[in-house]
Each structure stands twice: as structure tokens, then as C-alpha cells.
Write a protein that holds these residues in place. Structure first.
Motif, PDB file in Angstrom:
ATOM      1  N   LEU A 143      14.913  48.031  31.406  1.00 28.57           N
ATOM      2  CA  LEU A 143      15.700  48.884  30.512  1.00 28.57           C
ATOM      3  C   LEU A 143      17.016  48.203  30.121  1.00 28.57           C
ATOM      4  CD1 LEU A 143      15.296  52.481  32.020  1.00 28.57           C
ATOM      5  CD2 LEU A 143      13.720  51.162  30.625  1.00 28.57           C
ATOM      6  N   ILE A 146      17.413  46.339  26.754  1.00 32.95           N
ATOM      7  CA  ILE A 146      17.771  47.074  25.540  1.00 32.95           C
ATOM      8  C   ILE A 146      19.284  47.025  25.317  1.00 32.95           C
ATOM      9  CG2 ILE A 146      17.566  49.285  24.338  1.00 32.95           C
ATOM     10  CD1 ILE A 146      15.339  49.828  26.593  1.00 32.95           C
ATOM     11  N   PRO A 155      22.271  50.633  16.784  1.00 31.13           N
ATOM     12  CA  PRO A 155      22.290  51.662  17.834  1.00 31.13           C
ATOM     13  C   PRO A 155      21.142  52.659  17.713  1.00 31.13           C
ATOM     14  CG  PRO A 155      24.506  51.310  16.967  1.00 31.13           C
ATOM     15  CD  PRO A 155      23.569  50.522  16.098  1.00 31.13           C
ATOM     16  N   ARG A 158      18.110  51.201  19.310  1.00 33.65           N
ATOM     17  CA  ARG A 158      18.227  51.151  20.776  1.00 33.65           C
ATOM     18  C   ARG A 158      18.035  52.535  21.388  1.00 33.65           C
ATOM     19  NH1 ARG A 158      23.305  48.288  19.396  1.00 33.65           N
ATOM     20  NH2 ARG A 158      24.306  49.071  21.277  1.00 33.65           N
ATOM     21  N   LEU A 159      18.630  53.544  20.758  1.00 31.36           N
ATOM     22  CA  LEU A 159      18.444  54.910  21.255  1.00 31.36           C
ATOM     23  C   LEU A 159      16.972  55.312  21.179  1.00 31.36           C
ATOM     24  CD1 LEU A 159      19.592  57.586  22.287  1.00 31.36           C
ATOM     25  CD2 LEU A 159      20.101  58.219  19.921  1.00 31.36           C
ATOM     26  N   TYR A 162      15.135  53.814  24.108  1.00 26.59           N
ATOM     27  CA  TYR A 162      15.394  54.534  25.368  1.00 26.59           C
ATOM     28  C   TYR A 162      14.637  55.867  25.400  1.00 26.59           C
ATOM     29  CZ  TYR A 162      19.038  51.511  27.322  1.00 26.59           C
ATOM     30  OH  TYR A 162      19.721  50.467  27.891  1.00 26.59           O
ATOM     31  N   GLU A 163      14.666  56.587  24.283  1.00 30.69           N
ATOM     32  CA  GLU A 163      13.990  57.889  24.265  1.00 30.69           C
ATOM     33  C   GLU A 163      12.476  57.710  24.389  1.00 30.69           C
ATOM     34  OE1 GLU A 163      15.570  60.152  20.904  1.00 30.69           O
ATOM     35  OE2 GLU A 163      17.200  60.815  22.224  1.00 30.69           O
ATOM     36  N   THR A 166      11.653  56.833  28.004  1.00 26.88           N
ATOM     37  CA  THR A 166      11.766  58.044  28.824  1.00 26.88           C
ATOM     38  C   THR A 166      10.518  58.903  28.668  1.00 26.88           C
ATOM     39  OG1 THR A 166      14.172  58.063  28.654  1.00 26.88           O
ATOM     40  CG2 THR A 166      13.107  60.158  29.144  1.00 26.88           C
ATOM     41  N   TYR A 167      10.102  59.078  27.432  1.00 27.44           N
ATOM     42  CA  TYR A 167       8.907  59.885  27.145  1.00 27.44           C
ATOM     43  C   TYR A 167       7.673  59.298  27.839  1.00 27.44           C
ATOM     44  CZ  TYR A 167       5.158  61.892  24.228  1.00 27.44           C
ATOM     45  OH  TYR A 167       4.031  62.531  23.787  1.00 27.44           O
ATOM     46  N   LEU A 169       7.411  56.965  30.292  1.00 25.25           N
ATOM     47  CA  LEU A 169       7.461  56.808  31.750  1.00 25.25           C
ATOM     48  C   LEU A 169       7.347  58.161  32.451  1.00 25.25           C
ATOM     49  CD1 LEU A 169      10.033  53.890  31.926  1.00 25.25           C
ATOM     50  CD2 LEU A 169       7.576  53.788  32.405  1.00 25.25           C
ATOM     51  N   ASN A 170       7.759  59.225  31.783  1.00 23.00           N
ATOM     52  CA  ASN A 170       7.479  60.551  32.332  1.00 23.00           C
ATOM     53  C   ASN A 170       5.985  60.838  32.321  1.00 23.00           C
ATOM     54  OD1 ASN A 170       9.652  62.236  33.375  1.00 23.00           O
ATOM     55  ND2 ASN A 170      10.639  61.867  31.406  1.00 23.00           N
ATOM     56  N   ARG A 171       5.329  60.483  31.237  1.00 24.92           N
ATOM     57  CA  ARG A 171       3.881  60.732  31.165  1.00 24.92           C
ATOM     58  C   ARG A 171       3.113  59.900  32.183  1.00 24.92           C
ATOM     59  NH1 ARG A 171       2.089  63.506  26.327  1.00 24.92           N
ATOM     60  NH2 ARG A 171       0.061  62.530  26.522  1.00 24.92           N
TER      61      ARG A 171
END
Lengths: 362, 362
Positions: A143, A146, A155, A158-159, A162-163, A166-167, A169-171
């Protein structure tokens, strides 16, 4: 995942560069300059030797055992085919590859695996504590790429990365959670759709990261990102099903040849749920379905038990059913590329890649 | 971390609301609507019951055992004192709290702990596989709060949070890596600065997240963020040193009272490196230093061994030395608040909080 034709060349071409790039993210030998640059200046004093032992040593032991780095290469082929400069984007290629190796270390602890890539599992060699901490570190180290921002992304991009991570790696943890819970149950009372979802989350998420990342770093919109995500997800599931089919077919071949060995019917010995066993339990006559569940639940199953389990699977045409499903997924995956503005070369390579995962025989 | 005066009221006031907010992030009973909203629509079909067993059940078992949620409360006090609306910012307060509980589950596997908050460790109750996957899921679930964006933060603030969390969670794994490596070594040949760095990374990172997050969500600059990070880091290290002192003092008291029990000299039994043992090994005469290392390395150390170890520590004025260090850190922490534009109430609470962690006697 092995290669074929266009992908083979790409794998051979890129593999050494990918490993050199991973070394820039996590060097084989950590020193003070690297630690200060990558992790920030120490507030007191880092113990470089301890961090080296805890991080670089176990991680590079695993990386040096092999792995084709196909996730990194697929990213580079896609990014290239979308108009990006693979040399500039190389650091991003290491993200799914490093994450993947992190999940391997952690999964091996969770599954109580003893071997990995022909050697002791990392936690057997370095201890569960070192292995888990190193494996988890590999979830966060990439991470950092990034924010290092090697391709000077704006930016918003990059955001978006990250989002997206997150989506996904949660799954991943949803998928692994389902798989673990099923593994701890003796019954195989899951639907085929739930099985497919588990694969889509557990195996597919890392693939989707490859596709999404290629779209984002080349400045493409969410429609392209989603199409590449679906392509990669379906290729990954098809690959997984193909792997499971090969395990059964090798067992049948070994039986015919009278050649039993330690690799005989691995998945059935381990009680692994596959599309074939889920299908067989749902479609075999109830008594045989219970018997199949019993064999899968029995850690001491014999070779005769394994062959009986395969008989139950084959009585429901399990292998053929799974192969058709894998072919269907491969075709669907390729169709997802239709509206993606890929170069002809990249499209051809990705098309071959999706065919290869279901046509391979090893 | 227990409370005092202003913080006590804040803890009592906020605790139920924090738990209700954590339930909004990860409900006690997962259903299809939650899964689709939080993790995205299933591509096939989620197995809700399996995900509930794998995630909600072990996590809420742990959360319901207690914990003061002081990280969440410290965030709310700081955010309030910086001009934010605590009710609106409540979702962000759960981020360090959920991360903290994730590290607890994983650390207990790494440390082979059997008990946690007076009950079986999570991996003993649910299995290592379920525990680890749930613990790791808690590393990523809170990141989702940032993209849910409940306080309508602008993209720059969201990116800043993601980059900050990446930075701190990487440092957490450096700290845990150092601690694990030292624990696996018999010798205690580490510098005090390395020991402090380990604490700053392992324990301090979650604290720093509290301070940094409060600064970012209230729109303050990097100078304020850094000052709050340093305040929280030093409070956390001082708290850790205070904890280690109490373990030694309770052992001395129990010895005087002839009241030996299973909690007698826990840290020394477990071979834990503390500022006191690091100091003692460096400053005791070499023979006694080796003896202290030997007792720490011996998993079968007796009560007499523990008392001998404490003698070596006390021969170097270890407890007094560590207490002075904790007081120094507490004072430094408070000084970091000097230039932070906090309300008087929040400043007083944070001042008390930093005093409390070194003045408490339980």
C-alpha cells in the motif's frame, strides 16, 4: 498459473525485472537508509538485524522458491495494452504479487499446511509468530507504493486505488471466512452459487486487483475497471476449477496405472470443497451423498475411500460438469474484454490466457 | 487503559455509543442487506450464516468481554477539542478501536496466549483459522469507513487518512517484528533506544492513529497532526512502561505477603523484554546479567528464579529508572500539546490522561 504462447514470452521477459522491483519495495537485506525512507525515520532507533530476520529473510525465502509472478505480468500486459508505459508502471505490478505472497503465508498457518512450493511452509521454518507478522506486513507494505507515487498519479487516482484495495481486501476475508467455516463443517450443504462466491472472493479478489489497478493507473473509467475486474475474476475461478479437475483426473490416471503416491487424491484427503463435490452431494442419491461427505470429513481416509468418493463424483458427471462450467467462465471472461479499449496484442494475450487456464493439462 | 476524572466521564458517556457504532460497521448478526451494502453485492451468493460464524461471532465475543474503548474516547475528546462534532465523527472513532481488537486476536496467536480478558483466547475458542481470518478482517473493515465517508470529508482528507493508516500500520508490523525476534532470542542484547522504538511502533502506532485521525478529520495541518501523534505515542509508551512496573511491584508485594499465585511475575515467566530488564542486563555486573537472561529464557522458571530476576533488576534501580522514564515521557507528551489549538476542556482531559498513565497504581 502457468503460461502459454504470448503470455509465456511476457512472463520470461518480465520476471527478473519484477523481482528486482520487489527488492526495491522490500530489499533482501534491510539497512538504515531503506528503513528511514520506506517506514519513516525512527523516533528512537530501529534494530535493523531483528527487522531483517523478521521480514526480509522469511519473505525472500518464500519468493525465491518460485511462483511465476503471473499477476504482475498480467497487470503489465493490461497496462501496456491500455496505453500505459509498463516500465514506469512496474512498481504497481508488485502490489498484487506481494499481497498474494502475504495471503500464502497466512493461509498456510490457517490451513495447517506443512509444505509450500516444495519446501517447509514458512511458519514451519521460522515459527508461527515470525511468519504471521511477515505475512501480515505484506498486506500493508505494497500500500506504501501508492503514496510513494512512482508514476506521479494525481490524488484522485491514488484515492481510487486505496478505496479499490480496501474493497477487494475486505472481500478476500469474506471468501476465506466462508471457506474456513465450510472446511470445519462435515456436511457439504452449500449451494453452487455460494461456492462460486467463495472462489470469487478468495481467489478472485487478487485477480480483480490486477485488472482494476491496470485500469486506474492508465486513467480509464469505472466501466473499463469493472470489465477488467470481471475478466480477471472469471479467469481466476476457471483456473481454480481447472486445478481441482486435474487433481481428480490425476487420481483416476494414477489408479489405472496402479501408481499410488502421496499426491493421490489430495483434495479429497484434505476434505476440500470443490465445485465437483458440491455438485455431487447435491445430485447423487442421498445415501451416496452422505458417504461422500463422510469420506471428505475423515482425515484418515484410505485410497479405497478416495476412489469411492471419485465414483460418487463421476456418477453425477462431476468432472464434465465442472469442465463445462470452467469453459463457460473462460468464454464469459473473454467477452468482458469486448468493450475494453485494449491493443490488439494485449487482447490476443489475454484471450489466450483465458483459454489456457481451462485447456491446460498440467 | 483505565480512566481518571474528566476521561472517566467521557468513557462512561461514550462507551455505549461507540459500541452501537461498531455494530453499524460490523453487526452482531450479519444479513444480506448489510453484506451487500458494506462488502458490495455478491456476484453469485453469500453464505450469510458462514460469514456470521467466521466474522461477527468471534469478533463480538471478544468485544463483549470488555475493553474501555479508550482509543475511541481519546479520539472523540481530541476531535471535539479541535472544533469537530463528536456525534458526526463517531464512525471514525471506531477505526483505531477495531484495528486494536484485530491486533489482539493476531498477537494472541503469535504469542501462543491461552487467555484474553479473563476468558479463552479467541483462537482457542474458535480455532486458529477462524481467529486469524477474523483478526485480519479487522485490519481492513475499518478502512471501509473512510470510503463510506460519513462526515463528508473532501477527497484530499480521505487520501490523507489512507496514507496515514498505511504509514502507521506498516510501522506496527516493524514493532511486532522486533518484539518477536527478541522474544525468540535468549540474549537481551538490545539497546534502550531500540526497546523504545519497538514500543513506539508496536504500541504507539495505534495511539498515533488516534491523534492523527483527530487532526485530519477536523481539517488541521500536518504540524497539529504530528504533535498529536507524538503526544499519543509517548502516552502509550509511558502506559506500557507503567504496566511493566506494576507487574514487578505486584510481584514484590505478593512476595512480602507470601501470596504467590498464577499472576506472580508474569512478564519474567514469559521472558518479556521490558525497559527494566533491558536496563538491568546493560548495567548489572556481567555474571548477574547472564543469570537474568537465563531466567528470562527459561520457560520453567520458578518463583525463586523470578525473585532473583527482580533482585538483579533492583540492583540496577530498574523500577526507579523505568518510572523516571515514564514520567519524562508523560511530561514530553503534555508538552507536545502546547501548540495544538485544543479547547481548554480537551487540553485538561488530555493533560490528566497523560498524568494518569504514569500515576495509576492498578
Amino acid at each position: 498459473m502457468p503460461d502459454r504462447e504470448g503470455m509465456r514470452e511476457a512472463l520470461a521477459e518480465w520476471r527478473p525485472e519484477i523481482d528486482r522491483e520487489i527488492e526495491r519495495v522490500l530489499p533482501r537485506d534491510l539497512d538504515a537508509d531503506y528503513l528511514a525512507e520506506f517506514f519513516g525515520a525512527a523516533h528512537y532507533e530501529y534494530d535493523e538485524a531483528a527487522i531483517d530476520d523478521a521480514l526480509s529473510t522469511p519473505v525472500w525465502d518464500l519468493l525465491d522458491r518460485g511462483g511465476k509472478r503471473w499477476r504482475a505480468v498480467a497487470f503489465l500486459v493490461l497496462a501496456d495494452g491500455l496505453g500505459g508505459d509498463p516500465a514506469e508502471l512496474l512498481p504497481y505490478a508488485t502490489i498484487p504479487e506481494i499481497l498474494h505472497n502475504g495471503t500464502i503465508v497466512v493461509d498456510d498457518v490457517e490451513d495447517e499446511a506443512t509444505m509450500r512450493r516444495g519446501e517447509e511452509a514458512v511458519h514451519h521454518r521460522y515459527g508461527t509468530d515470525v511468519a504471521l507478522n511477515a505475512g501480515n506486513a505484506l498486506y500493508f507494505i505494497p500500500l506504501k507504493i501508492i503514496s510513494r507515487n512512482p508514476a506521479d498519479l494525481d490524488p484522485a487516482a491514488r484515492l481510487r486505488i486505496y478505496e479499490m484495495l480496501t474493497y477487494e481486501l475486505n472481500r478476500t476475508h469474506l471468501g476465506q471466512g466462508m471457506d474456513i467455516r465450510w472446511h470445519n463443517d462435515d456436511a457439504v450443504d452449500i449451494t453452487e452459487d455460494a461456492y462460486m462466491e467463495m472462489c470469487a472472493c478468495k481467489t478472485g479478489s487478487l485477480g480483480r486487483i490486477v485488472g482494476r489497478l491496470a485500469a486506474i493507473v492508465t486513467g480509464h473509467d469505472e466501466q473499463v475497471e469493472e470489465a477488467l475486474a470481471r475478466y480477471m475474476e472469471k479467469v481466476c475461478i476457471a483456473f481454480q476449477i481447472g486445478d481441482d479437475i486435474l487433481d481428480v483426473e490425476h487420481t483416476i490416471d494414477a489408479d489405472r496405472a496402479g501408481d499410488f503416491g502421496k499426491a493421490f487424491g489430495n483434495d479429497i484427503h484434505e476434505g476440500k470443497k470443490t465445485l465437483m463435490t458440491v455438485h455431487a452431494v447435491a445430485h447423487a442419491d442421498p445415501e451416496r451423498a452422505r458417504r461422500l461427505e463422510g469420506i471428505l470429513a475423515d482425515p484418515a481416509s484410505t485410497e479405497a475411500d478416495v476412489l469411492e468418493a471419485i465414483d460418487v463424483i463421476q456418477a453425477t458427471d462431476g468432472v464434465d460438469y465442472a469442465r463445462e462450467e470452467a469453459y463457460r467462465l473462460s468464454a464469459e471472461a473473454r467477452a468482458h474484454l469486448d468493450d475494453v479499449p485494449l491493443s490488439d496484442d494485449a487482447r490476443a494475450q489475454m484471450d489466450e490466457f483465458a483459454r489456457f487456464v481451462v485447456e491446460r493439462d498440467a
